[in-house]
Design a protein around this motif. Structure first.
Motif, PDB file in Angstrom:
ATOM      1  N   HIS A 187       0.601  -1.116   0.188  1.00 60.62           N
ATOM      2  CA  HIS A 187      -0.391   0.177   0.121  1.00 60.62           C
ATOM      3  C   HIS A 187       1.143   0.953  -0.163  1.00 60.62           C
ATOM      4  O   HIS A 187       0.419   1.856  -1.011  1.00 60.62           O
ATOM      5  CB  HIS A 187      -1.138  -0.015   1.074  1.00 60.62           C
ATOM      6  N   ARG A 222      -5.442  -0.264  -8.245  1.00 59.84           N
ATOM      7  CA  ARG A 222      -6.361  -0.636  -8.037  1.00 59.84           C
ATOM      8  C   ARG A 222      -6.341  -2.471  -9.051  1.00 59.84           C
ATOM      9  O   ARG A 222      -6.829  -3.367  -9.199  1.00 59.84           O
ATOM     10  CB  ARG A 222      -7.550  -0.375  -9.579  1.00 59.84           C
ATOM     11  N   PRO A 226     -10.017  -4.692   0.230  1.00 56.26           N
ATOM     12  CA  PRO A 226     -10.421  -4.544  -0.146  1.00 56.26           C
ATOM     13  C   PRO A 226     -10.630  -3.102  -1.669  1.00 56.26           C
ATOM     14  O   PRO A 226      -9.575  -2.987  -1.275  1.00 56.26           O
ATOM     15  CB  PRO A 226     -11.415  -3.863   0.588  1.00 56.26           C
ATOM     16  N   GLN A 227     -11.528  -3.332  -2.954  1.00 63.77           N
ATOM     17  CA  GLN A 227     -10.717  -2.247  -4.004  1.00 63.77           C
ATOM     18  C   GLN A 227     -12.380  -1.580  -4.259  1.00 63.77           C
ATOM     19  O   GLN A 227     -11.477  -1.131  -5.069  1.00 63.77           O
ATOM     20  CB  GLN A 227     -10.151  -3.601  -5.219  1.00 63.77           C
ATOM     21  N   ARG A 246     -15.583   0.874  -4.218  1.00 66.41           N
ATOM     22  CA  ARG A 246     -15.987   1.699  -2.980  1.00 66.41           C
ATOM     23  C   ARG A 246     -16.948   1.289  -1.415  1.00 66.41           C
ATOM     24  O   ARG A 246     -17.058   1.307  -0.833  1.00 66.41           O
ATOM     25  CB  ARG A 246     -16.375   3.448  -3.307  1.00 66.41           C
ATOM     26  N   GLU A 299     -17.087  -1.790  -1.204  1.00 70.05           N
ATOM     27  CA  GLU A 299     -16.125  -2.356  -0.071  1.00 70.05           C
ATOM     28  C   GLU A 299     -15.421  -2.344   0.980  1.00 70.05           C
ATOM     29  O   GLU A 299     -16.066  -1.814   1.843  1.00 70.05           O
ATOM     30  CB  GLU A 299     -15.283  -3.191  -0.470  1.00 70.05           C
ATOM     31  N   ARG A 300     -15.635  -0.304   0.658  1.00 62.76           N
ATOM     32  CA  ARG A 300     -14.408   0.069   1.680  1.00 62.76           C
ATOM     33  C   ARG A 300     -15.808   0.381   2.568  1.00 62.76           C
ATOM     34  O   ARG A 300     -15.503   1.265   4.644  1.00 62.76           O
ATOM     35  CB  ARG A 300     -14.049   1.626   0.906  1.00 62.76           C
ATOM     36  N   LYS A 313     -15.951   0.231   6.455  1.00 60.51           N
ATOM     37  CA  LYS A 313     -16.087   1.478   7.886  1.00 60.51           C
ATOM     38  C   LYS A 313     -17.736   1.287   8.530  1.00 60.51           C
ATOM     39  O   LYS A 313     -17.262   1.379   9.989  1.00 60.51           O
ATOM     40  CB  LYS A 313     -16.713   2.411   6.381  1.00 60.51           C
TER      41      LYS A 313
END
Ligand code: SF4
Length: 509
Positions: free
Chosen positions: A413, A421, A427-428, A430, A432-433, A437
């Motif tokens: 990272h 990407r 997680p790649q 939105r 999943e992000r 969260k």
């Protein structure tokens, strides 16, 4: 460990043709995700893996329990390795001086190309056309067979498992059991096709065939090439472990023996071998001791004595110095290649070794490969783990593989251009992000967490259920996207009417 326990092979048979060294297995670490999906769809592969890894696991456990001081031995092995790696230059100097005094010629190779060049040149100078090889992950790492083939030298693998996969045109799928992915019937078919024997799946008959073919090659070989399990600095001795006797023939019948040794294989004292000889066979195959331990110190010194006239030891760096430089990655070099972490890994157990697209598969492969070939080319491998810690539990030298995996993930990272990407595993996106969260927000707030359980319990009545299992009411069979990905391969345990917290409170009251 340089040994093999694959189901073997047959009698009868025709003369075998010269072996092509080109392998059919073209999978790379860059396509790990796709490789893994393909492996998961191969039920025969998964069956073979399940049988072999669970058998190795049970044997390892029984063998470890046979020693009351198992944990002390692990601690001592790690201490020896740490001491060695901290003063590697000193111990390598000592090893090379003592091996040289005993008659060995030492060669240093900075990378795979240099190592291959050294061995090819030694073969050319001796007009060698056929070399017999014993199992060696280090020579797999540098693709020595392909390099020798390019200069017109046939390199024949003599370990039975390696011989099988060489016949199949494949690469090893396990550190100690290269043909672990093959069933007895697949091997029988292979021998019929390649060696022209009458159809049989009798293991003894198949083994006898392989032995007959290989014995002829031993007698005709110009050179023998082996790996090294340990190099003893104090005496200049190399130790090679095996179960089949092929290494003894490889290292003593041909006039010239070439041993290819990673620089991390050196240990300080002869007495240290006692520790590693208790740990390595037990961790690898569950044996209390390998069938053969060949201790080679220099060349044959007098007529009538055993051993080759020439012994060349090629010391290979190939990225090891880079690993040595950092205290975190240094522990990767403590690995003694027992393969126990592969057998214990729930990921390896399902997909096998080829999916990693690397010579070193499994947890230790996921750690070593990115350091050997670069993070960009192997960015998916550090993510091929649930971080369950099973690899750390079984490792005889207590390598903290989960710590190394997290370290490599962080590097991926951090480094610009890597972890993009394209190469970054989940997680790649939105969604999943966002999901993570929300998950974090719920998990860090006890009241919200408890409330979420109540919601889940209420709403699960609206989703499809399987039959009741035991006392548990029907498992959740299918969820709506994106959670459908989870239930596509497994059922979800239903949320109990009373949460753990609620039950706990009631018990205390
Ligand atoms: S990391 Fe440990 S368990 Fe895995 S192969 Fe190396 S020594 Fe064995």
């Amino acid at each position: 460990m340089i040994t093999n326990h694959c189901p073997p092979a047959t009698a009868g048979g025709s003369d075998n043709e010269p072996m092509s060294q080109s392998v059919k297995t073209h999978l790379t670490s860059e396509t790990f995700d796709a490789n893994a999906r393909a492996a998961l769809a191969d039920t025969q592969l998964r069956g073979a893996l399940r049988n072999a890894t669970s058998l190795f696991g049970k044997r390892r456990l029984a063998a470890a329990r046979s020693l009351a001081n198992w944990e002390d031995l692990r601690t001592e092995a790690r201490r020896i390795k740490d001491e060695t790696l901290l003063h590697l230059d000193k111990y390598l100097d000592q090893f090379t001086a003592n091996a040289g005094r005993a008659g060995a010629e030492i060669h240093w190779a900075r990378d795979a190309a240099e190592a291959n060049q050294i061995v090819s040149e030694l073969a050319r100078q001796r007009s060698a056309k056929l070399v017999v090889k014993s199992k060696s992950m280090t020579t797999e790492e540098i693709h020595l067979n392909t390099a020798l083939e390019a200069v017109g030298v046939e390199a024949l693998e003599t370990d039975l498992g390696e011989y099988i996969i060489q016949l199949a045109g494949e690469t090893p799928s396990h550190i100690i059991a290269p043909a672990i992915h093959k069933t007895r019937f697949q091997i029988a078919d292979l021998f019929v096709e390649k060696l022209g024997i009458a159809p049989t799946d009798d293991i003894t008959a198949l083994t006898v065939t392989a032995r007959r073919v290989l014995r002829e090659k031993f007698a005709a070989a110009d050179m023998g090439i082996s790996g090294v399990n340990f190099g003893v600095a104090e005496t200049g001795t190399i130790l090679i472990l095996e179960n089949e006797g092929n290494i003894r023939l490889t290292t003593s019948l041909p006039r010239t023996h070439i041993a290819v040794m990673g620089i991390e294989k050196v240990i300080p004292r002869f007495a240290d071998l006692e520790v590693f000889l208790k740990l390595l066979p037990r961790s690898g195959t569950g044996q209390h001791l390998s069938s053969y331990q060949s201790l080679i110190t220099g060349t044959k010194r007098a007529s009538g004595m055993e051993g080759p006239k020439e012994l060349h030891i090629v010391l290979l760096d190939n990225g090891r110095s880079r690993m040595l430089a950092s205290p975190t990655t240094r522990q990767s070099l403590a690995c003694i290649r027992c393969g126990a972490c592969l057998n214990a890994c729930p990921v390896y157990q399902q997909i096998g070794g080829h999916a990693y697209g690397s010579v070193y598969p499994g947890p230790i492969g996921a750690v070593i490969t990115p350091q050997l070939i670069g993070l960009t080319k192997a960015a998916q491998l550090p993510y091929a783990s649930s971080l369950c810690g099973a690899c750390r539990e079984v490792c005889p030298v207590k390598i903290d593989i989960p710590e190394l995996l997290l370290h490599l993930r962080a590097e991926i990272h951090e480094k610009s251009g890597v972890g993009s990407r394209k190469s970054e595993p989940p997680p790649q996106n939105r969604a999943e992000r966002l999901a993570f969260k929300i998950w974090a927000a719920v998990m860090t707030r006890p009241r919200v967490f408890e409330l979420s359980g109540k919601f889940a319990h209420f709403f699960q009545r609206f989703v499809e259920r399987n039959q009741r299992i035991g006392k548990v009411s029907g498992f959740v069979a299918r969820l709506a996207p994106p959670l459908a990905a989870w239930t596509s391969a497994r059922d979800l345990r239903p949320v109990e009417a009373k949460s753990f917290r609620q039950q706990w409170r009631e018990r205390r009251d």
